[in-house]
Design a protein around this motif. Sequence first.
Motif, short mmCIF file in Angstrom:
data_model
loop_
_atom_site.label_atom_id
_atom_site.label_comp_id
_atom_site.label_asym_id
_atom_site.label_seq_id
_atom_site.Cartn_x
_atom_site.Cartn_y
_atom_site.Cartn_z
N PHE A 116 0.85 -1.19 0.00
CA PHE A 116 0.00 0.00 0.00
C PHE A 116 0.88 1.24 0.00
N CYS A 117 0.25 2.38 -0.25
CA CYS A 117 0.95 3.66 -0.21
C CYS A 117 0.10 4.65 0.57
N ASN A 140 6.32 8.41 10.47
CA ASN A 140 5.25 7.50 10.10
C ASN A 140 4.91 7.74 8.64
N ASP A 141 4.17 6.83 8.07
CA ASP A 141 3.91 6.88 6.64
C ASP A 141 3.14 8.14 6.23
N ALA A 201 -3.97 3.79 0.34
CA ALA A 201 -4.59 3.03 -0.75
C ALA A 201 -3.71 1.82 -1.03
N PHE A 202 -4.36 0.69 -1.21
CA PHE A 202 -3.62 -0.54 -1.51
C PHE A 202 -3.15 -0.53 -2.96
N ASN A 203 -2.07 -1.24 -3.22
CA ASN A 203 -1.50 -1.29 -4.56
C ASN A 203 -2.16 -2.37 -5.41
N LEU A 236 4.20 2.54 -10.00
CA LEU A 236 3.42 3.76 -9.78
C LEU A 236 3.82 4.85 -10.77
N VAL A 237 5.12 4.98 -11.02
CA VAL A 237 5.59 5.96 -12.00
C VAL A 237 4.97 5.67 -13.36
N HIS A 238 4.92 4.39 -13.72
CA HIS A 238 4.32 3.98 -14.99
C HIS A 238 2.82 4.35 -15.03
#
Length: 196
Positions: A16-17, A106-107, A35-37, A74-76
């Motif tokens: 996730f990010c 923390n994230d 949000a999950f990848n 993600l860049v793509h």
Amino acid sequence: MNNVNPVVGVDVAKDFCYYCVLSPDGKKYLEPFKAFNTKEGLDFVLEKLKKVEKAFKNRPVIVLESTGHYSTRLVHLFGKNEFEVFLVNPLQSHSIKNSSIRKVKNDKADAEELARLYFVCDLQQHRPFDDSIANLKVLSRAYFSLSEQRISMLNQLTAAVDQVLPGFTRIFNISSKTCVELLARYSSPDALLSSP
């Protein structure tokens, strides 16, 4: 910096990010969200970014750390959806984060810090490789990794054979078919010496 774009900081992880959206003047526009990848998670992110674009009448720019294959996908994705992407070297982002008086780790905070880098650093926009170049890059890395593993395995095999059959590796190249065949047939010095 006279900025007209909202900025999205992305703290990248495997599954996730965290995303943090700042307005063009650097104020937090949305609270950081996770949000999950997955396809659903990334579709959710793209929908949020469309709403941000509509609110500011400008496409958000994306800032994220270069974290190998996790950030590459993600860049793509963002590139295919025509977002400007800024990849930050982790050493650069860590040194800036560490210089801050506030030592929050923390994230959510990391996503916000990455977004803020856009305002204080002269970041270079990421120019994506053509797909064939990107594929060659992946294959080249795999080739060199496998080559290193092969060398390591040959060194381990040489060390083992030198213990069991002293002098054998001075006569035979350990990676030759002849050597492999002899080792498969004769697993000890006695077996080799008593062979016809």
